[in-house]
Scaffold this motif. Structure first.
Motif, PDB file in Angstrom:
ATOM      1  N   PHE A 164       0.744  -1.207   0.033  1.00 38.43           N
ATOM      2  CA  PHE A 164      -0.207   0.175   0.107  1.00 38.43           C
ATOM      3  C   PHE A 164       0.773   1.247  -0.029  1.00 38.43           C
ATOM      4  N   LEU A 165       0.511   2.306  -0.933  1.00 34.52           N
ATOM      5  CA  LEU A 165       1.121   3.448  -0.872  1.00 34.52           C
ATOM      6  C   LEU A 165       0.191   4.287   0.014  1.00 34.52           C
ATOM      7  N   ASP A 166      -0.963   4.310   0.083  1.00 35.47           N
ATOM      8  CA  ASP A 166      -2.329   4.682   0.726  1.00 35.47           C
ATOM      9  C   ASP A 166      -2.017   4.331   2.162  1.00 35.47           C
ATOM     10  N   GLU A 167      -1.538   5.300   3.103  1.00 35.10           N
ATOM     11  CA  GLU A 167      -1.412   4.848   4.662  1.00 35.10           C
ATOM     12  C   GLU A 167      -2.893   4.296   5.026  1.00 35.10           C
ATOM     13  N   ASP A 168      -3.728   5.004   4.773  1.00 34.79           N
ATOM     14  CA  ASP A 168      -5.128   4.786   5.418  1.00 34.79           C
ATOM     15  C   ASP A 168      -5.693   3.457   4.853  1.00 34.79           C
ATOM     16  N   ALA A 169      -5.717   3.216   3.564  1.00 34.32           N
ATOM     17  CA  ALA A 169      -5.834   1.841   3.205  1.00 34.32           C
ATOM     18  C   ALA A 169      -5.181   0.720   3.566  1.00 34.32           C
ATOM     19  N   GLY A 170      -3.684   0.926   3.709  1.00 32.60           N
ATOM     20  CA  GLY A 170      -3.138   0.169   4.426  1.00 32.60           C
ATOM     21  C   GLY A 170      -3.348  -0.477   5.955  1.00 32.60           C
ATOM     22  N   ASP A 171      -3.808   0.778   6.667  1.00 31.37           N
ATOM     23  CA  ASP A 171      -4.105   0.619   8.072  1.00 31.37           C
ATOM     24  C   ASP A 171      -5.447  -0.330   8.071  1.00 31.37           C
ATOM     25  N   ILE A 172      -6.656  -0.128   7.348  1.00 29.26           N
ATOM     26  CA  ILE A 172      -7.733  -0.942   7.134  1.00 29.26           C
ATOM     27  C   ILE A 172      -7.528  -2.340   7.036  1.00 29.26           C
ATOM     28  N   TYR A 173      -6.443  -2.613   5.907  1.00 28.40           N
ATOM     29  CA  TYR A 173      -6.014  -3.825   5.390  1.00 28.40           C
ATOM     30  C   TYR A 173      -5.463  -4.611   6.643  1.00 28.40           C
ATOM     31  N   SER A 174      -4.564  -3.869   7.269  1.00 27.93           N
ATOM     32  CA  SER A 174      -3.966  -4.541   8.614  1.00 27.93           C
ATOM     33  C   SER A 174      -4.914  -4.997   9.468  1.00 27.93           C
ATOM     34  N   ALA A 175      -5.960  -3.973   9.608  1.00 28.88           N
ATOM     35  CA  ALA A 175      -6.959  -4.723  10.660  1.00 28.88           C
ATOM     36  C   ALA A 175      -7.546  -5.871  10.091  1.00 28.88           C
ATOM     37  N   LEU A 176      -7.755  -5.922   8.759  1.00 26.28           N
ATOM     38  CA  LEU A 176      -8.533  -7.174   8.088  1.00 26.28           C
ATOM     39  C   LEU A 176      -7.407  -8.441   8.617  1.00 26.28           C
ATOM     40  N   LEU A 177      -6.027  -7.980   8.346  1.00 25.40           N
ATOM     41  CA  LEU A 177      -5.051  -9.353   8.489  1.00 25.40           C
ATOM     42  C   LEU A 177      -5.077  -9.605   9.852  1.00 25.40           C
ATOM     43  N   ASN A 178      -5.191  -8.723  10.857  1.00 27.26           N
ATOM     44  CA  ASN A 178      -4.989  -9.025  12.382  1.00 27.26           C
ATOM     45  C   ASN A 178      -6.384  -9.655  12.699  1.00 27.26           C
ATOM     46  N   GLY A 179      -7.496  -9.686  11.998  1.00 30.52           N
ATOM     47  CA  GLY A 179      -8.578 -10.403  12.404  1.00 30.52           C
ATOM     48  C   GLY A 179      -9.621  -9.488  13.416  1.00 30.52           C
ATOM     49  N   ASP A 180      -9.106  -8.075  13.266  1.00 28.23           N
ATOM     50  CA  ASP A 180     -10.019  -7.196  13.986  1.00 28.23           C
ATOM     51  C   ASP A 180     -11.399  -6.942  13.505  1.00 28.23           C
ATOM     52  N   CYS A 181     -11.692  -7.125  12.015  1.00 28.85           N
ATOM     53  CA  CYS A 181     -12.919  -7.118  11.493  1.00 28.85           C
ATOM     54  C   CYS A 181     -13.391  -8.203  11.197  1.00 28.85           C
ATOM     55  N   LEU A 182     -12.862  -9.187  11.125  1.00 29.78           N
ATOM     56  CA  LEU A 182     -13.310 -10.508  10.713  1.00 29.78           C
ATOM     57  C   LEU A 182     -13.426 -11.656  11.423  1.00 29.78           C
ATOM     58  N   GLY A 183     -13.334 -11.363  12.874  1.00 32.09           N
ATOM     59  CA  GLY A 183     -13.143 -12.606  13.995  1.00 32.09           C
ATOM     60  C   GLY A 183     -11.885 -13.289  13.720  1.00 32.09           C
ATOM     61  N   ASP A 184     -11.796 -14.534  13.481  1.00 27.40           N
ATOM     62  CA  ASP A 184     -10.780 -15.533  13.531  1.00 27.40           C
ATOM     63  C   ASP A 184     -10.357 -15.514  12.157  1.00 27.40           C
ATOM     64  N   THR A 185     -10.965 -14.840  11.143  1.00 31.01           N
ATOM     65  CA  THR A 185     -10.490 -14.925   9.865  1.00 31.01           C
ATOM     66  C   THR A 185      -9.268 -14.505   9.797  1.00 31.01           C
ATOM     67  N   LYS A 186      -8.278 -15.360   9.143  1.00 32.13           N
ATOM     68  CA  LYS A 186      -6.714 -14.720   8.934  1.00 32.13           C
ATOM     69  C   LYS A 186      -6.611 -14.499   7.497  1.00 32.13           C
ATOM     70  N   VAL A 187      -5.948 -13.465   6.861  1.00 33.37           N
ATOM     71  CA  VAL A 187      -5.415 -13.425   5.583  1.00 33.37           C
ATOM     72  C   VAL A 187      -3.886 -13.375   5.736  1.00 33.37           C
ATOM     73  N   ASN A 188      -3.285 -14.074   4.435  1.00 38.09           N
ATOM     74  CA  ASN A 188      -1.885 -14.167   4.500  1.00 38.09           C
ATOM     75  C   ASN A 188      -1.022 -12.674   4.925  1.00 38.09           C
ATOM     76  N   GLU A 189      -0.226 -12.745   5.649  1.00 42.47           N
ATOM     77  CA  GLU A 189       0.446 -11.565   6.211  1.00 42.47           C
ATOM     78  C   GLU A 189       1.262 -10.764   4.971  1.00 42.47           C
ATOM     79  N   VAL A 190       1.040  -9.539   4.902  1.00 42.83           N
ATOM     80  CA  VAL A 190       2.021  -8.748   3.854  1.00 42.83           C
ATOM     81  C   VAL A 190       3.324  -8.971   4.325  1.00 42.83           C
ATOM     82  N   PRO A 191       4.237  -9.444   3.147  1.00 39.17           N
ATOM     83  CA  PRO A 191       5.536  -9.717   3.445  1.00 39.17           C
ATOM     84  C   PRO A 191       6.469  -8.602   3.982  1.00 39.17           C
TER      85      PRO A 191
END
Length: 411
Positions: free
Chosen positions: A225-252
């Motif tokens: 992400f070049l967009d800091e805000d979108a990157g933070d939203i995506y990080s919330a998805l990665l950490n499961g904050d928005c999707l419960g126990d669902t996990k997405v592959n971490e950004v390298p």
């Protein structure tokens, strides 16, 4: 999808030998029948409306086909802000390209998703394809060798279907509005807006982040992400904050750190060097392995609370050592033997020259030892300077050293 840290050297070498795919450069060259370096934005802007529509159709057809192509195993997909014609003739384009090159220090292919050009063309006419031509000219070497790749940005709502996409968007937006980080909400919502405006702003940001995630998924690549805000939203998805126990592959790690580092010297690396360093697969693999270890050390220092630039600067000992080795090799193994040979030639030449001059001086009775010595030194220096003027360091070693210097900063 594995990131580059998980690639073996054999895999890395193999990815550099895959055949070149068509690029956006080919679209312009085939349309106008000339090399892109000889084209100009004015050619696009002066097209008859029917021909302009035809060019835009060709570009969008290429972008759609490119999204279904194969990509290098360690490709990285940037977010929508990387679209080079997000704004026609965008003066911030060099910054976007510089960040893409920084990610390219570790990854073989950088993917730029962009919305269909027909959307902007319908509103702004031929300014946007003309701007895309300008950007493609500047970056044509990187585009030709598939180091930079353009694709059509997909719509996540179309892929999921409208109903499921709306449900997912509402669920994530509700979660952010109820319990999202306050600093993130302040950045993405309008000041003084009512509840409806807040929701619309959050939904727009979430939709953008989800679309970027779909873009990366379509090309089977990691996401940066070049967009800091979108990157933070995506990080919330990665950490499961928005999707419960669902996990997405971490950004390298390489992506998340490289695109945020300040490496202004990246602009000093010519595009032809970016292309050539990848053709030397063993050199590129060695460079990436060293940088990967430096980034791992940087991450450890960040976890201990150190600032990013400071943490990165203190993790470069291995790179400093390798850069010093290169400098030493370039001087001692190449330059000094060359100068030794030049010195021998100069010494013989100086002796012959001064011998003839001495004979003339003796005939006149004017021979002075100091004058003879001065003449010898002067001729020796002249030959040495001549040798230096025509000395050129080895291209391969010089190129690799340039890559190291981008990371190490001013000597």
């Amino acid at each position: 999808m594995r990131d580059v840290e998980g690639m073996s050297e054999t895999e890395s070498s193999r990815t550099t030998k895959l055949p070149r795919r068509p690029s956006i450069v080919d679209v312009f060259e085939n349309f106008f029948g000339d090399d892109i370096v000889r084209l100009s934005p004015e050619l696009v802007e002066k097209l008859h409306p029917d021909r302009g529509d035809e060019l835009v159709d060709h570009i969008d057809a290429f972008l759609s086909a490119a999204a279904d192509s194969w990509f290098h195993e360690d490709a990285v997909c940037l977010d929508s802000l990387a679209n080079p014609v997000l704004v026609a003739n965008d003066p911030t384009e060099p910054k976007t390209t510089r960040r893409a090159k920084q990610v390219g220090l570790m990854h073989r292919e950088i993917v730029f998703p962009m919305q269909p050009l027909a959307i902007d063309h319908a509103i702004f006419g031929l300014r946007y394809p003309a701007s895309l031509l300008s950007w493609s000219q500047v970056n044509h070497r990187l585009l030709r060798e598939n180091i930079f790749t353009m694709i059509r940005r997909p719509n996540f709502a179309t892929i999921l279907d409208e109903v499921r996409a709306e449900q997912l968007l509402r669920f994530i937006s509700d979660h952010l509005l109820e319990s999202g980080p306050e600093d993130l909400l302040r950045r993405i919502t309008p000041e003084g807006g009512d509840a409806e405006e807040l929701r619309l702003a959050v939904e727009a940001s979430v939709a953008s982040a989800l679309t970027d995630a779909v873009s990366a998924g379509c090309v089977r690549s990691n996401l940066a992400f070049l967009d800091e805000d979108a990157g933070d939203i995506y990080s919330a998805l990665l950490n499961g904050d928005c999707l419960g126990d669902t996990k997405v592959n971490e950004v390298p790690l390489t992506v998340s750190l490289l695109q945020t580092l300040e490496l202004p010297a990246i602009a000093d690396i010519a595009d032809q060097d970016f292309v050539a360093i990848r053709q030397e697969s063993e050199d590129f693999a060695e460079f990436r392995d060293s940088l990967s270890r430096a980034l791992s050390k940087t991450k450890s220092a960040l976890d201990q609370g150190r600032p990013l630039q400071d943490a990165f600067g203190t993790s470069l000992d291995e790179l400093r050592y390798k850069a010093d080795q290169l400098r030493h090799a370039m001087k001692d193994k190449k330059l000094l033997p060359y100068l030794r040979k030049a010195a021998q030639t100069a010494s013989v030449g100086a002796a012959v020259g001064t011998g003839a001059a001495a004979a003339a001086d003796i005939a006149k009775g004017e021979l002075l030892p100091t004058a003879l010595a001065a003449r010898t030194v002067a001729q020796f220096l002249a030959h040495t300077l001549f040798a230096l003027l025509f000395y050129s360091p080895p291209t391969r070693e010089e190129r690799l050293l340039r890559f190291y210097n981008v990371l190490l900063g001013p000597a």
